[in-house]
Design a protein around this motif. Structure first.
Motif, mmCIF file in Angstrom:
data_model
loop_
_atom_site.group_PDB
_atom_site.id
_atom_site.type_symbol
_atom_site.label_atom_id
_atom_site.label_comp_id
_atom_site.label_asym_id
_atom_site.label_seq_id
_atom_site.Cartn_x
_atom_site.Cartn_y
_atom_site.Cartn_z
ATOM 1 N N PHE A 31 0.881 -0.850 0.589
ATOM 2 C CA PHE A 31 0.212 -0.196 0.211
ATOM 3 C C PHE A 31 1.384 1.093 0.101
ATOM 4 C CE2 PHE A 31 -2.473 -3.263 2.119
ATOM 5 C CZ PHE A 31 -3.811 -3.622 1.372
ATOM 6 N N VAL A 34 4.323 1.111 2.352
ATOM 7 C CA VAL A 34 4.167 0.107 3.361
ATOM 8 C C VAL A 34 4.331 -1.513 2.452
ATOM 9 C CG1 VAL A 34 2.134 -1.025 5.062
ATOM 10 C CG2 VAL A 34 3.158 1.389 4.739
ATOM 11 N N ALA A 36 2.548 -4.242 3.537
ATOM 12 C CA ALA A 36 1.813 -5.120 3.773
ATOM 13 C C ALA A 36 2.430 -6.711 4.640
ATOM 14 C CB ALA A 36 0.551 -4.945 3.750
ATOM 15 N N PRO A 55 0.538 -10.132 15.625
ATOM 16 C CA PRO A 55 0.728 -9.205 16.349
ATOM 17 C C PRO A 55 -0.706 -8.118 15.106
ATOM 18 C CG PRO A 55 2.746 -9.170 16.065
ATOM 19 C CD PRO A 55 2.198 -10.194 15.240
ATOM 20 N N SER A 56 -0.780 -6.986 15.561
ATOM 21 C CA SER A 56 -1.554 -6.329 15.485
ATOM 22 C C SER A 56 -0.516 -5.327 13.539
ATOM 23 C CB SER A 56 -2.250 -4.708 15.817
ATOM 24 O OG SER A 56 -2.790 -3.549 15.190
ATOM 25 N N GLY A 57 -0.845 -4.884 12.817
ATOM 26 C CA GLY A 57 -0.479 -4.929 11.681
ATOM 27 C C GLY A 57 0.753 -5.930 10.996
ATOM 28 N N SER A 58 0.658 -7.481 11.076
ATOM 29 C CA SER A 58 1.270 -7.992 10.787
ATOM 30 C C SER A 58 1.350 -8.526 9.377
ATOM 31 C CB SER A 58 1.878 -9.379 11.659
ATOM 32 O OG SER A 58 0.516 -10.120 11.602
ATOM 33 N N GLY A 59 0.588 -7.961 8.982
ATOM 34 C CA GLY A 59 -0.105 -8.831 7.389
ATOM 35 C C GLY A 59 -1.690 -9.666 7.119
ATOM 36 N N LYS A 60 -1.671 -10.391 8.372
ATOM 37 C CA LYS A 60 -2.959 -11.080 8.432
ATOM 38 C C LYS A 60 -3.632 -11.404 7.818
ATOM 39 C CE LYS A 60 -3.588 -10.927 13.321
ATOM 40 N NZ LYS A 60 -3.138 -9.614 13.079
ATOM 41 N N THR A 61 -4.377 -10.298 7.901
ATOM 42 C CA THR A 61 -6.239 -9.329 7.367
ATOM 43 C C THR A 61 -6.618 -9.215 6.292
ATOM 44 O OG1 THR A 61 -6.206 -8.266 9.484
ATOM 45 C CG2 THR A 61 -8.365 -7.613 7.567
ATOM 46 N N THR A 62 -4.623 -8.966 5.391
ATOM 47 C CA THR A 62 -4.548 -8.484 3.944
ATOM 48 C C THR A 62 -4.672 -9.543 3.452
ATOM 49 O OG1 THR A 62 -3.752 -6.059 4.619
ATOM 50 C CG2 THR A 62 -2.994 -6.951 2.787
#
Ligand code: ATP
Length: 375
Positions: A31, A34, A36, A55-62
């Motif tokens: 992005f 970034v 991701a 952890p938050s921001g580690s890319g799993k949701t992406t």
């Protein structure tokens, strides 16, 4: 608690048992500046309960959104059931997503909410109704068809969202922190239920969470993410007992990591060395023991948690270890529970783990640790 009999919701299991449900090959997502997701390769077997933990921001949701088709990879390929779906929109993929906020329609009753996807697909009313009632039965909500979402508890709303996805009989169900809004007790109950439902329907579940206990409880296998990359993919016990890297050891449980001089003094090994807190025996200093102690130290912290107590121990040889003891004997353990108490520690060699330093860890420059693996 009653459980629904296996249903035919999981028709995905009948086809291509050896073809993976999901495959990611060299998938990256940027992005702007970034990164991701950074070169992820992943294979999820048909019928597997697979979790992406990090952890938050580690890319799993992406990653999940790329499997769903809500994001397109910057590079790499996404395959579903062996078919390349990389450029396809979400509606042309055999997946459904359950989001944390459930996204139920407040003006529709539960049955209408569950039927909605089938209505959009122009499925005839009779079949629609039958399938929706069957899905409600699967999530143990048979008696709730007439209620509005506002008349349900958080856990029940979550199950309606699940039924609404299951009714489409997707090959893969994607779940993005679906238990995040529930309180701890309900969350634990739902973890067990979700796993049972997944077993009943046989659909591949791909579950995103930052909660290691949740991932350990439910998953057949877990991928641990850090900074857009996968650190390790393994079954829960393997991940906990044999973490590959510093990061995995610290994210899944308490790592008890010693490096350099402290690792040499305490474990007699070079590199990044670790032992899980419950694998350490602790006795009062100088007390009779079957084996000579491996290390001695001083209790610096005591945290009583009901069934167990965590002790922080400052080691005479340098470094600090956490020791976990089950509270089997109540007051008999209290002598150890004083800060300042001198203690001896022991362990079996098989529980000592040498870890690969995580790339972004500043301590990873230690050349002695290069190439280290589990014993
Ligand atoms: P969380 O548990 O907080 O949801 P996550 O591990 O799922 O975190 P992602 O949501 O995948 O992480 O985000 C990975 C990185 O990509 C983060 O740095 C995030 O800020 C960034 N990111 C995600 N979506 C976008 C976007 N649409 N635009 C810009 N940056 C994004």
């Amino acid at each position: 608690m009653t459980h629904a009999a296996p249903t035919d919701l999981g028709n995905a299991k009948d086809t291509g048992a050896t073809t993976p449900a999901v495959e990611l090959s060299g998938v990256s997502k940027r992005f702007g500046d970034v990164v991701a997701v950074d070169g992820v390769d992943l294979t999820i077997a048909d019928g597997e309960f697979f979790s992406m933990l990090g952890p938050s921001g580690s890319g799993k949701t992406t990653v999940l959104r790329m499997v769903a088709g809500f994001e397109e990879p910057t590079s790499g390929r996404v395959l579903l059931g062996g078919e390349d779906v990389t450029g396809r929109p979400p509606y042309a993929r055999d997946v459904n997503t359950v989001f944390q906020d459930y996204a139920l329609f407040p003006h529709m009753d539960v049955l209408a909410n569950v039927e909605y996807g089938l209505r959009v697909k122009k499925i005839a009313k009779k079949e629609r109704r039958e399938r929706a009632l069957e899905a409600l039965d699967t999530v143990r909500l048979s008696g709730y068809a007439d209620r509005r979402p506002s008349q349900l508890s958080g856990g029940q709303r979550q199950r309606v969202a699940l039924a609404r996805a299951l009714v489409n009989r997707p090959r893969v169900l994607l779940l993005d922190e679906p238990l995040g809004a529930l309180d701890l007790k309900l969350r634990r109950e739902m973890q067990i239920e979700l796993k049972q439902i997944q077993r009943d329907v046989g659909i591949t579940f791909c579950f995103v969470t930052h909660d290691q206990e949740e991932a350990l409880t439910m998953s057949d296998r877990i991928a641990v993410f850090n900074e857009g990359q996968i650190q390790q993919v393994a079954a829960p016990a393997e991940l906990y007992e044999h973490p590959a890297t510093d990061f995995v050891a610290g994210f899944v449980g308490t790592s008890n990591l010693l490096k350099g001089e402290a690792a040499r003094a305490v474990f007699g090994r070079d590199g990044h060395v670790s032992i899980r807190p419950e694998k350490i025996h602790m006795t009062a200093h100088g007390a009779a023991a079957d084996e000579p102690p491996r290390a001695s130290g001083t209790v610096s912290e005591v945290a009583y948690l009901g069934s167990v107590t965590h002790f922080g121990v400052d080691l005479d040889g340098g470094g600090h270890l956490t020791v976990l003891r089950q509270n089997l004997h109540g007051s008999a353990d209290q002598a150890l529970s004083q800060r300042g108490q001198r203690v001896d520690l022991g362990w079996a060699d098989e529980h000592v783990i040498t870890l690969t330093p995580t790339a972004s860890d500043p301590g990873s420059a230690d050349p002695a640790a290069d190439g280290a693996t589990t014993p």
